[in-house]
Design a protein around this motif. Structure first.
Motif, short mmCIF file in Angstrom:
data_model
loop_
_atom_site.label_atom_id
_atom_site.label_comp_id
_atom_site.label_asym_id
_atom_site.label_seq_id
_atom_site.Cartn_x
_atom_site.Cartn_y
_atom_site.Cartn_z
N HIS A 100 0.81 -1.22 0.00
CA HIS A 100 0.00 0.00 0.00
C HIS A 100 0.85 1.27 0.00
O HIS A 100 0.31 2.37 0.00
N VAL A 101 2.17 1.14 -0.02
CA VAL A 101 3.04 2.31 -0.20
C VAL A 101 3.21 2.51 -1.71
O VAL A 101 3.81 1.69 -2.40
N THR A 102 2.66 3.59 -2.22
CA THR A 102 2.60 3.80 -3.67
C THR A 102 3.81 4.51 -4.24
O THR A 102 4.03 4.49 -5.45
N GLY A 103 4.57 5.17 -3.42
CA GLY A 103 5.76 5.87 -3.88
C GLY A 103 6.80 5.93 -2.78
O GLY A 103 6.46 6.14 -1.62
N ARG A 107 17.67 8.80 4.06
CA ARG A 107 16.55 9.68 4.37
C ARG A 107 15.48 9.41 3.33
O ARG A 107 15.79 9.40 2.13
N ALA A 108 14.26 9.23 3.76
CA ALA A 108 13.23 8.74 2.84
C ALA A 108 11.99 9.62 2.82
O ALA A 108 11.69 10.34 3.77
N ARG A 109 11.28 9.52 1.71
CA ARG A 109 9.92 10.06 1.57
C ARG A 109 9.06 8.95 1.00
O ARG A 109 9.51 8.18 0.16
N TRP A 110 7.81 8.88 1.46
CA TRP A 110 6.93 7.85 0.91
C TRP A 110 5.48 8.31 0.92
O TRP A 110 5.11 9.22 1.65
N ARG A 111 4.69 7.65 0.08
CA ARG A 111 3.25 7.94 -0.02
C ARG A 111 2.49 6.63 0.03
O ARG A 111 2.98 5.59 -0.41
N TRP A 112 1.25 6.71 0.56
CA TRP A 112 0.39 5.54 0.54
C TRP A 112 -1.06 5.99 0.44
O TRP A 112 -1.39 7.12 0.76
N ARG A 113 -1.92 5.09 -0.05
CA ARG A 113 -3.30 5.47 -0.32
C ARG A 113 -4.30 4.86 0.65
O ARG A 113 -5.36 5.43 0.88
N ALA A 114 -4.01 3.72 1.17
CA ALA A 114 -4.96 3.05 2.06
C ALA A 114 -4.20 2.09 2.95
O ALA A 114 -3.01 1.83 2.76
N GLY A 115 -4.90 1.56 3.94
CA GLY A 115 -4.26 0.58 4.81
C GLY A 115 -3.61 1.23 6.02
O GLY A 115 -3.72 2.43 6.25
N SER A 125 -0.44 11.96 14.19
CA SER A 125 -0.96 13.12 13.47
C SER A 125 -1.97 12.61 12.46
O SER A 125 -1.62 11.86 11.56
N VAL A 126 -3.23 12.99 12.61
CA VAL A 126 -4.29 12.50 11.72
C VAL A 126 -4.08 13.01 10.32
O VAL A 126 -3.73 14.16 10.11
N ASP A 127 -4.28 12.16 9.35
CA ASP A 127 -4.02 12.49 7.95
C ASP A 127 -5.11 11.92 7.07
O ASP A 127 -5.89 11.08 7.49
N SER A 128 -5.19 12.39 5.84
CA SER A 128 -6.14 11.84 4.88
C SER A 128 -5.37 11.17 3.75
O SER A 128 -4.20 11.41 3.54
N SER A 129 -6.03 10.34 2.98
CA SER A 129 -5.39 9.62 1.89
C SER A 129 -5.56 10.40 0.60
O SER A 129 -6.61 10.98 0.36
N PRO A 130 -4.57 10.44 -0.30
CA PRO A 130 -3.25 9.84 -0.16
C PRO A 130 -2.41 10.60 0.84
O PRO A 130 -2.60 11.80 1.04
N ALA A 131 -1.44 9.93 1.45
CA ALA A 131 -0.65 10.55 2.50
C ALA A 131 0.82 10.44 2.18
O ALA A 131 1.25 9.61 1.41
N THR A 132 1.59 11.33 2.80
CA THR A 132 3.03 11.29 2.64
C THR A 132 3.69 11.34 4.00
O THR A 132 3.11 11.79 4.97
N ALA A 133 4.91 10.84 4.06
CA ALA A 133 5.67 10.90 5.30
C ALA A 133 7.15 10.93 4.96
O ALA A 133 7.55 10.67 3.83
#
Length: 487
Positions: free
Chosen positions: A68-71, A139-147, A432-440
């Motif tokens: 579920h990590v899309t990027g 050092r990383a960046r990632w995105r996910w849409r669900a899960g 920290s509450v977030d909405s989808s798609p999300a990044t971290a």
């Protein structure tokens, strides 16, 4: 009314199911290949010495990406030379996982030699290497849409054939011996390099840390602590690569029978999981130094007059601890910080007939879902005391350090009773509450919506870095309400 009730139910569902974005969060090392069940991005760094390049190590980073990590993209440390990339493609100063790649590897060499405000803590020599994880980590960046919320879960291992010890946040490669102590079912491993001339004997070091472990109650009680002895040529004192983690580094020349017993000081940092605002960063070092003196005294490692002298020090006594930029040197958090904590501890013992101590304050702060401010600190002290000590605490921290009622800290026979209370503890972390798609993001790699929070990285005289966290507001509810109105 029906619309309001429906909106409320939708809001509740969004809160319960919304993905959450956090920065790096500590957790036990994950097995590579189990990301589906763990829902974490697992990164394992295999460390190998570079015999032809003194001062550098070869790192093979294996990255497991959940479905579920899309990027996902990573950036290497400074002065890195990339040797091989499998499942990643270069994109400027970053490396991106290609397409649907689930497992990727990046092999690179990187220099070793971490220096803090007070000297060099790690090194790579012809015969041995001592490193901290942050020197080699991506050092990383990632995105996910669900899960579920993906975590950036790092671990260290040694490459096959390497002789050494790898912990969570530090590793040593080279000739060495280890000494193991079991304390109430938990382990303490002392890693002693052949190049280190250990000043105290190993038994004394392990006795001192074991006593501190038994007497401490606040914070994280790890089941395995690794104490890496730094060769004498490195900076004196000690270093914790990350507060709340289970690894510490202490110079081989540090004594045990001292009010500033570095072995105990760094152990106390392994228990610190609270987060502070800049105005309260002093609490990490001040509380560690106070408990170092108290625990060493309670173990008969120092005399009463040595304990009194340490906790009543006049050094930096007029410093405003909430204003680090105004300090006359970094020692304020240690010296005045110790005295402030000692004065508060004495007041707590007097107010509760010896039943509550400063450990209960740290325990209360650890439970909170927010970064520690002076207001929260004063409120917690008052709650533990059962009395309003707000003015006393604020003045102690920002004005001239108060006198310390030393009798309250020694008359109850601290040497037999120890310094801890028995308050139950449970560490809480604030999502920290977030909405989808999300990044971290991980480490110091700020994302597009990155919000920084402090997590200390400390040595005997303190140094900290920043870990990024992410929070963005949900707009789904608003959109649904607007569509209802149009209907």
């Amino acid at each position: 009314m029906r619309t309001q009730m429906s909106a409320g139910l939708v809001c509740l569902l969004l809160v319960c199911t919304s993905p959450v974005a956090l920065g790096v969060e500590s957790s036990p090392p994950a097995q590579i290949g189990t990301s589906d069940s763990d829902s974490s991005i697992d990164v394992r760094y295999a460390i190998d010495r570079e015999p032809t390049q003194t001062g550098r190590v070869r790192v093979t980073a294996t990255i497991e990406r959940p479905r579920h990590v899309t990027g996902l993209s990573v950036r290497t440390p400074a002065e890195t030379t990339v040797l091989r990339a499998d499942g990643l493609r270069s994109d400027g100063d970053r490396w991106r996982l290609s397409g649907d790649t689930r497992t990727a590897q990046l092999t690179y060499t990187v220099p070793v030699g971490l220096s803090t405000t007070f000297g060099q803590r790690t090194a790579g020599t012809d015969n041995w290497t001592l490193l901290a994880r942050q020197e080699v980590s991506l050092r990383a960046r990632w995105r996910w849409r669900a899960g579920p919320r993906p975590r950036w879960n790092e671990s260290l291992v040694l490459a096959p054939g390497q002789n050494g010890v790898a912990g969570r946040t530090a590793a040593y490669i080279g000739p060495h011996e280890t000494e193991l102590r079991t304390v109430d079912g938990d382990r303490i491993t002392l890693v002693v390099p052949a190049a280190a001339d250990l000043r105290p004997n190993r038994t004394a070091v392990l006795d001192s840390i074991s006593h501190a472990k038994r007497a401490s109650t606040a914070g994280t009680d790890h089941d395995h602590i690794r104490v890496f002895v730094a060769p004498n040529e490195l900076a004196p004192g000690g270093y914790s690569p990350s507060n709340g983690e289970s690894d510490v580094i202490v110079n081989a020349g540090e004594p045990v029978r001292s009010p500033v017993n570095v072995w105990v000081h760094e152990y106390r940092h392994t228990r610190e999981t609270f987060e502070t605002t800049p105005a309260m960063d002093w609490l990490s070092e001040g509380s560690a130094d106070y408990h170092t003196a108290a625990l060493t005294y309670s173990a008969s490692g120092i005399e009463k007059d040595q304990f009194h002298e340490r906790i009543t020090t006049e050094r930096h006594e007029t410093a405003d601890l909430t204003q680090p930029d105004s300090w006359d040197g970094p020692g304020a958090q240690y010296h005045k910080g110790t005295r402030v904590v000692a004065a508060i501890d004495a007041r707590l013992r007097q107010a509760t007939d010896g039943n509550r101590t400063f450990e209960a304050v740290l325990d209360g702060l650890t439970r909170r879902d927010e970064r520690i401010t002076l207001r929260l600190f004063a409120e917690t002290v008052s709650a533990v005391a059962g009395d309003d000590l707000d003015a006393f605490v604020r003045q102690a921290v920002t004005d001239t350090a108060p006198s310390v009622q030393t009798d309250a800290l020694t008359d109850r026979d601290l040497q037999r009773s120890g310094v801890a209370d028995t308050t139950d503890r449970q560490a809480n972390f604030a999502p920290s509450v977030d909405s989808s798609p999300a990044t971290a993001t991980s480490g110091d790699d700020e994302g597009k919506h990155g919000v920084g929070t402090a997590r200390p990285v400390t040595d005997r005289h303190g140094e900290w870095t920043m870990l990024g966290t992410l929070g963005i507001l949900s707009v789904v509810l608003v959109g649904r309400q607007r569509r209802r109105k149009r209907l």
